[in-house]
Scaffold this active site. Structure first.
Site, PDB file in Angstrom:
ATOM      1  N   SER A 278       0.853  -1.177   0.000  1.00 19.32           N
ATOM      2  CA  SER A 278       0.000   0.000   0.000  1.00 19.32           C
ATOM      3  C   SER A 278       0.893   1.231   0.000  1.00 19.32           C
ATOM      4  CB  SER A 278      -0.878  -0.007   1.251  1.00 19.32           C
ATOM      5  OG  SER A 278      -1.298   1.314   1.546  1.00 19.32           O
ATOM      6  N   LYS A 284       0.868  -3.318   4.817  1.00 26.55           N
ATOM      7  CA  LYS A 284      -0.032  -4.073   3.941  1.00 26.55           C
ATOM      8  C   LYS A 284       0.683  -4.995   2.961  1.00 26.55           C
ATOM      9  CE  LYS A 284      -4.163  -3.589   3.645  1.00 26.55           C
ATOM     10  NZ  LYS A 284      -5.028  -2.525   3.251  1.00 26.55           N
TER      11      LYS A 284
END
Ligand code: ARG
Length: 459
Positions: A278, A284
């Site tokens: 991300s 992420k």
């Protein structure tokens, strides 16, 4: 100016917008190899039957090879005014060899020509998809073999149900993909008949040999009915239907990967090669490929529907509506190629978190059925009563905030006097899965046997 291909009775040319709605060359150029192959078979047949001279036939065959080479070299001048791949090829052939080119279309129509080209194309797509699915099965079978004994929770309603093994879970998909391959093989057998020689719709007065062209093109036989030959597209529908079912299988597996890779599950970890980060949240690792497989399944289902709807109102025989059969099929073939390859990569590269899975396998009283089964087996209890005993044990554990295994023997005997230490042993997840040796069950020994059998059946 009117078209040189069909303009005999036309004084003027088409409006620009007519040309745009009518032309299919932008997409049907993908049929070029099949179109040239079909034309060569037709040409050889015309020569063999004495309908074309050997000299004309030789010129046509050589000219078609030149056209093929030009297209493959990227130097072919595709023209929208020439509508489609068939007329683009024929027109270039005329430029190359002159008048003989005009004899190729004897005893043929674009209607049987396109039906032939498209069948050949779909046949290749079926074969390619089947091969790709074999690769996916190979990846699943390899991982299943590694994890034949890796326990994990099995779910119903996405609620922890009973322990299973990761190998068993992956082998379930091997079975589904096996049926998908079977549907493709079945569809191929029905597809593999030649429409060539159906001509426009009624057959032809020339003494053609449809068995010869069928054989030249690798078809099993000519189609029986010329009207059917030019007007049905069930072979394309069957391909897309088989693909749609397969896509649903891939989508379910993709959905499981999305769930399994979440921080709440952590059952598996996808490799760097098949995840993205991300731009704002550094922690992420997103399962984009799995999400996109899930999404693209919608397109495949949509494409099947699109062609079903195109076809459903068409009277026999050919209608121009049928020119719209190609884009959905191309999209399905392209989408499936991508989805199967991405799934194969994800499965081959994923890391299975065996410790997380082992802990999760026992959580949620997943071995409650095992103690009920023990009561049936050892205490000769009717299953319904045993279910009740196990239910009471679950309630006690739940009230105490512990697992079933953490209940003392005395506590268990307070619910059912016949319970012994031996009964407590069946509560372990390893013994639970090992006991499920019924045919098709999750026991590691079964899974190992399934893996071996699947290797010889599918790979
Ligand atoms: N481009 C057309 C198609 O894909 C070829 C057949 C055209 N036949 C005709 N009668 N206009 O369906």
């Amino acid at each position: 100016a009117a078209s040189s291909m069909w303009g005999g009775r036309f004084a003027g040319g088409p409006a620009a917008i007519m040309q745009r709605i009518n032309a299919s060359i932008d997409f049907d150029k993908r049929l070029y190899a099949q179109d040239i192959r079909g034309s060569k078979a037709h040409c050889r047949m015309l020569v063999k039957q004495g309908i074309l001279t050997q000299a004309d036939g030789d010129a046509i065959l050589a000219g078609l090879d030149t056209v093929l080479a030009e297209i493959e070299a990227g130097s072919f001048p595709f023209s929208m005014a020439l509508e489609d791949i068939h007329m683009n090829v024929e027109s270039r052939l005329a430029e190359l060899i002159g008048e003989a080119a005009g004899r190729l279309h004897t005893a043929r129509s674009r209607n049987d020509q396109v039906a032939t080209d498209f069948r050949l194309w779909v046949r290749d797509a079926l074969d390619g998809m089947e091969k790709a699915l074999q690769g996916l099965q190979a990846a699943l079978i390899a991982r299943a073999g590694e994890h034949a004994g890796t326990v994990m929770p099995g779910f119903t309603h996405l609620q922890a149900a009973q322990p299973v093994t990761m190998g068993h879970h992956l082998m379930a998909y091997v079975e589904m993909i096996g049926r998908d391959r079977g549907r493709l093989t079945d569809a191929r057998a029905r597809l593999n008949e030649s429409p060539l020689g159906s001509a426009a719709l009624a057959g032809t007065s020339f003494p053609i040999d449809r068995h010869f062209t069928a054989e030249q093109l690798g078809f099993d036989r000519p189609m029986n009915n010329s009207l059917d030959g030019v007007s049905d597209r069930d072979f394309a529908l069957e391909f897309m239907a088989a693909a749609a079912i397969c896509a649903v299988h891939l989508s379910r597996l993709a959905e499981e990967l999305v769930i399994w890779t979440s921080a709440q599950f952590r059952f598996v970890k996808l490799s760097d090669a098949f995840t993205t980060g991300s731009s704002i949240m550094p922690q992420k690792r997103n399962p984009d490929a799995a999400e996109l497989i899930r999404a693209k399944t919608g397109r495949v289902i949509g494409d099947l529907n699109a062609l079903l709807i195109v076809m459903k109102g068409l009277p026999l025989a050919y209608s121009k509506d049928m020119q719209d059969d190609k884009e959905p099929v191309f999209e399905v073939a392209d989408t499936m190629e991508l989805a199967i390859a991405a799934m194969t990569g994800m499965i081959a590269d994923m890391t299975v978190n065996t410790e997380v899975l082992a802990a999760a396998a026992g959580a949620g009283f997943t071995t409650a059925t095992d103690i009920a089964d023990w009561c049936v087996r050892e205490l000769k209890m009717p299953f319904r009563r045993a279910h009740h005993v196990a239910g009471s044990l679950v309630k006690l554990a739940e009230d105490k905030g512990c697992d079933l295994q953490d209940l003392s023997l005395a506590e268990m005997q307070g619910i059912e006097a016949g319970i012994t230490e031996q009964a407590r042993a069946v509560l372990a997840v390893d013994s639970s899965v090992a006991s499920r040796t019924s045919f098709g069950g999750t026991a590691p020994a079964n899974v190992r046997a399934q893996v071996a059998a699947a290797k010889s059946r599918w790979l």
